[in-house]
Design a protein around this motif. Sequence first.
Motif, mmCIF file in Angstrom:
data_model
loop_
_atom_site.group_PDB
_atom_site.id
_atom_site.type_symbol
_atom_site.label_atom_id
_atom_site.label_comp_id
_atom_site.label_asym_id
_atom_site.label_seq_id
_atom_site.Cartn_x
_atom_site.Cartn_y
_atom_site.Cartn_z
ATOM 1 N N ALA A 60 0.853 -1.200 0.000
ATOM 2 C CA ALA A 60 0.000 0.000 0.000
ATOM 3 C C ALA A 60 0.882 1.240 0.000
ATOM 4 O O ALA A 60 2.112 1.146 0.004
ATOM 5 C CB ALA A 60 -0.909 -0.006 1.227
ATOM 6 N N SER A 61 0.259 2.404 0.015
ATOM 7 C CA SER A 61 1.027 3.648 0.107
ATOM 8 C C SER A 61 1.621 3.774 1.511
ATOM 9 O O SER A 61 1.201 3.080 2.445
ATOM 10 C CB SER A 61 0.131 4.856 -0.186
ATOM 11 O OG SER A 61 -0.720 5.110 0.918
ATOM 12 N N MET A 62 2.580 4.673 1.648
ATOM 13 C CA MET A 62 3.228 4.856 2.946
ATOM 14 C C MET A 62 2.260 5.375 4.000
ATOM 15 O O MET A 62 2.478 5.195 5.197
ATOM 16 C CB MET A 62 4.438 5.783 2.813
ATOM 17 C CG MET A 62 5.621 5.123 2.144
ATOM 18 S SD MET A 62 7.182 5.989 2.418
ATOM 19 C CE MET A 62 6.953 7.401 1.370
ATOM 20 N N LEU A 63 1.206 6.056 3.549
ATOM 21 C CA LEU A 63 0.259 6.638 4.502
ATOM 22 C C LEU A 63 -0.857 5.678 4.888
ATOM 23 O O LEU A 63 -1.700 6.002 5.731
ATOM 24 C CB LEU A 63 -0.334 7.926 3.924
ATOM 25 C CG LEU A 63 0.675 9.059 3.745
ATOM 26 C CD1 LEU A 63 0.023 10.274 3.115
ATOM 27 C CD2 LEU A 63 1.304 9.432 5.072
ATOM 28 N N THR A 239 10.378 19.820 8.864
ATOM 29 C CA THR A 239 9.169 20.521 8.416
ATOM 30 C C THR A 239 8.879 20.252 6.949
ATOM 31 O O THR A 239 7.734 19.982 6.564
ATOM 32 C CB THR A 239 9.320 22.038 8.649
ATOM 33 O OG1 THR A 239 9.519 22.272 10.042
ATOM 34 C CG2 THR A 239 8.077 22.787 8.191
ATOM 35 N N ILE A 240 9.915 20.312 6.109
ATOM 36 C CA ILE A 240 9.718 20.099 4.676
ATOM 37 C C ILE A 240 9.324 18.649 4.381
ATOM 38 O O ILE A 240 8.416 18.393 3.578
ATOM 39 C CB ILE A 240 10.983 20.508 3.891
ATOM 40 C CG1 ILE A 240 11.086 22.041 3.867
ATOM 41 C CG2 ILE A 240 10.953 19.955 2.466
ATOM 42 C CD1 ILE A 240 12.346 22.580 3.258
ATOM 43 N N ILE A 241 9.969 17.695 5.045
ATOM 44 C CA ILE A 241 9.606 16.287 4.835
ATOM 45 C C ILE A 241 8.164 16.042 5.278
ATOM 46 O O ILE A 241 7.397 15.363 4.581
ATOM 47 C CB ILE A 241 10.583 15.346 5.571
ATOM 48 C CG1 ILE A 241 12.009 15.498 5.002
ATOM 49 C CG2 ILE A 241 10.109 13.903 5.479
ATOM 50 C CD1 ILE A 241 12.154 15.164 3.533
ATOM 51 N N ASN A 246 2.442 15.247 3.443
ATOM 52 C CA ASN A 246 1.037 15.656 3.522
ATOM 53 C C ASN A 246 0.504 16.326 2.261
ATOM 54 O O ASN A 246 -0.717 16.461 2.100
ATOM 55 C CB ASN A 246 0.845 16.603 4.714
ATOM 56 C CG ASN A 246 0.790 15.866 6.030
ATOM 57 O OD1 ASN A 246 -0.260 15.377 6.423
ATOM 58 N ND2 ASN A 246 1.924 15.758 6.700
ATOM 59 N N ARG A 247 1.409 16.758 1.364
ATOM 60 C CA ARG A 247 0.969 17.517 0.195
ATOM 61 C C ARG A 247 1.433 16.972 -1.157
ATOM 62 O O ARG A 247 0.828 17.286 -2.177
ATOM 63 C CB ARG A 247 1.435 18.974 0.315
ATOM 64 C CG ARG A 247 0.684 19.784 1.358
ATOM 65 C CD ARG A 247 -0.773 19.932 0.975
ATOM 66 N NE ARG A 247 -1.498 20.800 1.892
ATOM 67 C CZ ARG A 247 -2.816 20.974 1.864
ATOM 68 N NH1 ARG A 247 -3.549 20.321 0.987
ATOM 69 N NH2 ARG A 247 -3.410 21.783 2.719
ATOM 70 N N ILE A 252 1.906 10.633 -1.804
ATOM 71 C CA ILE A 252 0.676 10.217 -1.127
ATOM 72 C C ILE A 252 -0.073 9.130 -1.904
ATOM 73 O O ILE A 252 -0.550 8.148 -1.323
ATOM 74 C CB ILE A 252 -0.257 11.426 -0.909
ATOM 75 C CG1 ILE A 252 0.417 12.466 -0.010
ATOM 76 C CG2 ILE A 252 -1.593 10.992 -0.305
ATOM 77 C CD1 ILE A 252 -0.311 13.806 0.021
ATOM 78 N N TYR A 253 -0.147 9.299 -3.229
ATOM 79 C CA TYR A 253 -1.017 8.442 -4.029
ATOM 80 C C TYR A 253 -0.282 7.369 -4.818
ATOM 81 O O TYR A 253 -0.752 6.910 -5.853
ATOM 82 C CB TYR A 253 -1.865 9.309 -4.970
ATOM 83 C CG TYR A 253 -2.736 10.290 -4.213
ATOM 84 C CD1 TYR A 253 -3.820 9.843 -3.450
ATOM 85 C CD2 TYR A 253 -2.460 11.646 -4.232
ATOM 86 C CE1 TYR A 253 -4.615 10.736 -2.743
ATOM 87 C CE2 TYR A 253 -3.246 12.556 -3.531
ATOM 88 C CZ TYR A 253 -4.321 12.091 -2.783
ATOM 89 O OH TYR A 253 -5.101 12.973 -2.080
#
Length: 364
Positions: A60-63, A239-241, A246-247, A252-253
Motif C-alpha cells: 500500500a502507500s506509505m500513509l 518541516t519540509i519532509i 502531507n501535500r 501520497i497516491y
Amino acid sequence: MYEKELSSIKKANRYRTRRTFNNNLIDLASNDYLGLASQKQLFESAYKRVYKENFFSPKASMLVNGYSNIHKEFEEDLKYINNFEDAIVVGSGFLANLSMIEALTRKNDLLFIDESYHASGMLATRVLNKQQVIIFKHNDYEDLKEKFETNPTKGRKIIAIEGVYSMEGDLAPKEIFDFANEKEALLIVDEAHSSGVLGDNLLGIFDYYKIKPQVNHIKMGTLGKSYGSYGAYILASKTIIDFLLNRAKAIIYTTAPSLFDMALGHEALKYIQSNKKELKLKIDSNLKTIYNNLKINSKSLIIPIKIGDNKKVLEIQKKLEEKGFLVGAIRQPTVKSAIIRLIAKVDINEKQLNEVCKILKEIR
C-alpha cells in the motif's frame, strides 16, 4: 494514428527502440557509476534482510500501511550520514522531482529552475502557473541573480539545480549555493548523478563543496545510479519532509517503494561508506585516464563527446559495439546537439578505458 509523427522522428535519426544488449559488451553507457549493479554480495545481503520480514511487498502507500522497518532504517541512515534533519524514500527520481516541485511551489511562490534541469522537473513545472516558473541559463549565476532581483514576489523564492548534469557531466557552481543562503531561498538540489561520485565521502556536491546542510536546503538522490538499485530519497528539514508527506501527490497516491530495492540501496550506502577511499582513488584514476587520452577535464564520471550529427553518433555507437564496447548515443530532445556519452565506471579497468578512448579518437 501516430505514424506520420513516427516517420518524422525516423527521418531525423531520432527514433528510439528498446534493445537487449550482449552481456559480453564492456558497459560504458549505464549510470551504474560504481559497478554495484553486479555486486552479488549486496544482492544476497538485501535478500536476507527482506526475507526477515513477514511480507515482501509494500502492499500500500506509505500513509496506509506500506511503510516498513526497511524504509525507516534506510531513511535513518541516509539522514545521519548526509547530515540532514529528516529523510523520505520515494519510488523513483522522477516521482521525487514531481513531488518536490509540484508540492513546494505554493501560491505567490516563484520557482527559478536551470534550463538543463531533468525532464521530470520540467514536466512538474507544467502543473504550476506559467508566471511562477522562471528558467535561467544553464549554470549561469549572473543570469539567476538578475532574474531573481527583477521578479519580486510576496511568496517564497525557490531555486532548482542539479549537482551534476546528466548529459554534460558539469557541476553546479558553488555561487548558487551561496546566493540561495544569502537570499534565504529554498534550494532544491537533484544529486542523482553526483551522489556516490563527488566529495571526500562520495555523498555528492554538498560533500564536494563542504557545505553543511541548512534549513533551506533540499537534496534528492536516486538509487538507480551509483547505488545499483531502484528508487530515490529526499533529504531536508523535518518541516519540509512532513509537508511533502502531507501535500506531495506523487508520494501520497503511490504504493510505497519496493522493499527489496530499498534494502539493496541501503546495502549500497553502507558499502560505499566502508570503501569510499578505494572508490575515490579509482574515480580519480579513471578521470586521469580520460584526460590523458581525450583532454577532457571532468569532475564527474560522465564524459560527453560532442559529435553534432544524429546519424554519426549512431554509427560511432555501432562501431564501438563491434569492438566490444557499449557507449551512449544521445540525441535530441535529450540534448541540443548529438553526443557520445561515455561513462568512466569504476569497474572498467585502465586497459579497457585506454582502448575505448583510442578507438574514439580514431573514429570521431
